[in-house]
Structure formats: C-alpha cells, structure tokens
Design a protein around this motif. Structure first.
Motif, PDB file in Angstrom:
ATOM      1  N   GLN A 104      59.968  41.132  49.099  1.00  0.00           N
ATOM      2  CA  GLN A 104      58.600  40.627  48.595  1.00  0.00           C
ATOM      3  C   GLN A 104      57.643  41.890  49.108  1.00  0.00           C
ATOM      4  N   ILE A 105      56.236  41.653  48.552  1.00  0.00           N
ATOM      5  CA  ILE A 105      54.792  42.434  48.443  1.00  0.00           C
ATOM      6  C   ILE A 105      54.465  41.340  48.626  1.00  0.00           C
ATOM      7  N   ALA A 106      53.658  41.384  50.181  1.00  0.00           N
ATOM      8  CA  ALA A 106      52.120  40.500  49.888  1.00  0.00           C
ATOM      9  C   ALA A 106      50.926  40.991  50.285  1.00  0.00           C
ATOM     10  N   PHE A 107      50.327  41.500  49.468  1.00  0.00           N
ATOM     11  CA  PHE A 107      48.380  42.255  49.158  1.00  0.00           C
ATOM     12  C   PHE A 107      47.337  41.553  48.824  1.00  0.00           C
ATOM     13  N   THR A 108      46.058  41.487  49.673  1.00  0.00           N
ATOM     14  CA  THR A 108      45.186  41.336  48.939  1.00  0.00           C
ATOM     15  C   THR A 108      44.341  41.268  46.927  1.00  0.00           C
ATOM     16  N   ARG A 109      44.283  40.871  46.834  1.00  0.00           N
ATOM     17  CA  ARG A 109      43.964  40.922  45.071  1.00  0.00           C
ATOM     18  C   ARG A 109      41.959  40.553  45.202  1.00  0.00           C
ATOM     19  N   ALA A 110      41.428  41.332  45.592  1.00  0.00           N
ATOM     20  CA  ALA A 110      39.931  41.626  45.899  1.00  0.00           C
ATOM     21  C   ALA A 110      38.745  41.818  44.489  1.00  0.00           C
ATOM     22  N   LEU A 111      38.205  40.557  44.442  1.00  0.00           N
ATOM     23  CA  LEU A 111      37.092  41.167  43.425  1.00  0.00           C
ATOM     24  C   LEU A 111      36.093  40.933  43.670  1.00  0.00           C
ATOM     25  N   PRO A 112      34.827  41.852  43.296  1.00  0.00           N
ATOM     26  CA  PRO A 112      33.562  42.165  43.751  1.00  0.00           C
ATOM     27  C   PRO A 112      32.838  40.513  43.631  1.00  0.00           C
ATOM     28  N   GLU A 113      31.885  40.474  44.692  1.00  0.00           N
ATOM     29  CA  GLU A 113      31.125  39.318  44.254  1.00  0.00           C
ATOM     30  C   GLU A 113      29.608  39.326  44.410  1.00  0.00           C
ATOM     31  N   LEU A 114      29.929  38.270  43.231  1.00  0.00           N
ATOM     32  CA  LEU A 114      28.422  39.255  42.687  1.00  0.00           C
ATOM     33  C   LEU A 114      27.217  38.615  43.614  1.00  0.00           C
ATOM     34  N   GLY A 115      26.075  39.358  43.273  1.00  0.00           N
ATOM     35  CA  GLY A 115      24.718  39.813  44.532  1.00  0.00           C
ATOM     36  C   GLY A 115      24.944  39.778  45.890  1.00  0.00           C
ATOM     37  N   SER A 116      26.501  41.013  46.371  1.00  0.00           N
ATOM     38  CA  SER A 116      26.769  41.491  47.035  1.00  0.00           C
ATOM     39  C   SER A 116      27.385  42.572  47.476  1.00  0.00           C
ATOM     40  N   ASP A 117      27.233  42.839  48.641  1.00  0.00           N
ATOM     41  CA  ASP A 117      27.998  44.796  48.576  1.00  0.00           C
ATOM     42  C   ASP A 117      29.180  44.538  49.465  1.00  0.00           C
ATOM     43  N   GLY A 118      29.852  42.858  49.024  1.00  0.00           N
ATOM     44  CA  GLY A 118      31.218  42.475  49.819  1.00  0.00           C
ATOM     45  C   GLY A 118      32.507  42.437  47.992  1.00  0.00           C
ATOM     46  N   PHE A 119      33.504  41.652  49.068  1.00  0.00           N
ATOM     47  CA  PHE A 119      34.299  41.259  48.166  1.00  0.00           C
ATOM     48  C   PHE A 119      34.591  39.775  48.580  1.00  0.00           C
ATOM     49  N   MET A 120      35.741  39.139  47.309  1.00  0.00           N
ATOM     50  CA  MET A 120      36.101  38.027  47.398  1.00  0.00           C
ATOM     51  C   MET A 120      37.253  38.474  46.868  1.00  0.00           C
ATOM     52  N   GLY A 121      38.195  37.644  47.262  1.00  0.00           N
ATOM     53  CA  GLY A 121      40.099  37.703  47.135  1.00  0.00           C
ATOM     54  C   GLY A 121      40.436  36.570  47.707  1.00  0.00           C
ATOM     55  N   ASP A 122      41.557  36.680  46.896  1.00  0.00           N
ATOM     56  CA  ASP A 122      43.263  35.803  48.021  1.00  0.00           C
ATOM     57  C   ASP A 122      43.820  36.950  47.520  1.00  0.00           C
ATOM     58  N   ILE A 123      45.222  36.009  49.054  1.00  0.00           N
ATOM     59  CA  ILE A 123      46.320  36.832  48.995  1.00  0.00           C
ATOM     60  C   ILE A 123      47.761  36.407  47.609  1.00  0.00           C
ATOM     61  N   PHE A 124      48.249  37.545  47.527  1.00  0.00           N
ATOM     62  CA  PHE A 124      49.274  37.020  45.863  1.00  0.00           C
ATOM     63  C   PHE A 124      50.709  37.501  47.409  1.00  0.00           C
ATOM     64  N   VAL A 125      51.533  37.826  46.299  1.00  0.00           N
ATOM     65  CA  VAL A 125      53.228  37.691  46.209  1.00  0.00           C
ATOM     66  C   VAL A 125      53.515  38.074  45.443  1.00  0.00           C
ATOM     67  N   ILE A 126      54.344  39.325  45.203  1.00  0.00           N
ATOM     68  CA  ILE A 126      55.689  39.852  44.161  1.00  0.00           C
ATOM     69  C   ILE A 126      56.193  40.095  44.829  1.00  0.00           C
ATOM     70  N   ASP A 127      57.953  40.036  44.158  1.00  0.00           N
ATOM     71  CA  ASP A 127      59.130  40.445  44.456  1.00  0.00           C
ATOM     72  C   ASP A 127      59.172  42.191  44.254  1.00  0.00           C
ATOM     73  N   VAL A 128      59.704  42.826  45.437  1.00  0.00           N
ATOM     74  CA  VAL A 128      59.696  44.232  45.022  1.00  0.00           C
ATOM     75  C   VAL A 128      60.515  44.990  43.650  1.00  0.00           C
ATOM     76  N   ASP A 129      61.421  43.310  43.096  1.00  0.00           N
ATOM     77  CA  ASP A 129      61.758  44.684  41.741  1.00  0.00           C
ATOM     78  C   ASP A 129      60.742  44.132  40.336  1.00  0.00           C
ATOM     79  N   GLY A 130      59.335  43.560  40.698  1.00  0.00           N
ATOM     80  CA  GLY A 130      58.964  43.725  39.783  1.00  0.00           C
ATOM     81  C   GLY A 130      58.979  41.770  39.321  1.00  0.00           C
ATOM     82  N   GLY A 131      58.429  41.314  38.054  1.00  0.00           N
ATOM     83  CA  GLY A 131      58.236  40.071  38.254  1.00  0.00           C
ATOM     84  C   GLY A 131      56.460  39.587  38.464  1.00  0.00           C
ATOM     85  N   ARG A 132      56.496  37.850  38.082  1.00  0.00           N
ATOM     86  CA  ARG A 132      55.533  37.348  38.439  1.00  0.00           C
ATOM     87  C   ARG A 132      54.806  37.413  39.324  1.00  0.00           C
TER      88      ARG A 132
END
Length: 154
Positions: A104-132
């Motif tokens: 598996q690979i864990a990663f950050t999915r970051a979204l622009p934070e409205l009204g800010s110069d930063g990001f907001m986001g969460d940690i996600f995981v996906i199987d290396v072979d693909g999938g959900r």
C-alpha cells in the motif's frame, strides 16, 4: 529530488542517487515524459520501485497531479492516483509513503483552503496494484506527510 545544474538557470528537477560515503552522484533519473516531479519520493521496501508525486505542465497543479509509481531505473511509470476533478479549486495528491509490506501507499490529498495561502487535506491509502482510495483521517486543517512504522510487539 531537485535541480543540481552547473549554472544559475533552473532546469527540470531530477532524482539524484548519491553514494552516502563519497557524496558523488551515481545515477540521475529524469521525470517520465510530460511530467515534472512534485518533490517527494519514497522507496519501496524491496528497493525495486519509487513512488513520487508529479504534475503535468509548467508548474501547474491540475487533474493529473498525483501519485505515480515507477521502477528505480526510471522505467514503467504509471499513475496510481490523482484527485477527482469535481473538487472545487482542484486538489493535489502528494507525499507518498510505502507501507512496510510494500502493498500500500499512504499519501496526502490536499485541497486549497479558501481565503488562505495554505492547504487543508487528509491522509489516504491505496493498494499499489490500484483500486479504491481509502480515507484515513478527516477534519479541519492539513493532515500531511504520512510515515509508516511497523508495530512493535508488546
């Protein structure tokens, strides 16, 4: 990942493999055709693959900004995950980290934070072979930069 050119001009980032004892560059890997490295790479536990974040174009983060996997010789690159295009303002998948078993690979999915110069986001995981893609964290602010650790017995 970076630029180590001889002059003041900034060129495309590359992955530099450096001998830890001598400090000499022993191999250089360019980004796969049409991509630019985002800045984070992660070695698979078996040292056969690299996971990295990348994007298309001249510094723009678009629907193809995502997590890629390729062999350590720079071949067989493939897109593993990219942000859905329905996010308002776009988003970026970045900071990949392999699980200790390499499945598996864990990663950050970051979204622009409205009204800010930063990001907001969460940690996600996906199987290396693909999938959900599976969400691991949720909430306000930015959960960034996952790191796997084996669980110690006891």
């Amino acid at each position: 990942v970076g630029f180590a050119g001889p002059g003041p001009d900034i060129g495309p980032d590359r992955i530099y493999l450096v001998d830890a004892e001598t400090g000499q560059i022993v191999r250089t890997l360019g980004a796969p055709s049409g991509l630019e490295f985002g800045g984070t790479i992660s070695w698979s536990p078996d040292a056969q693959f690299l996971a990295f974040d990348a994007y298309r174009g001249e510094g723009t983060l678009d629907a193809v900004a995502g997590i890629y996997v390729m062999r350590t010789d720079g071949t067989h690159a493939r897109l593993l995950t990219a942000c859905p295009t329905d996010h308002l303002g776009g988003c970026t998948d970045m900071h990949p980290a392999w699980s200790p078993d390499g499945r598996q690979i864990a990663f950050t999915r970051a979204l622009p934070e409205l009204g800010s110069d930063g990001f907001m986001g969460d940690i996600f995981v996906i199987d290396v072979d693909g999938g959900r893609v599976r969400r691991v964290t949720s909430g306000p602010g930015l959960d960034c930069c996952p790191a796997w650790q084996p669980v110690a017995p006891g």
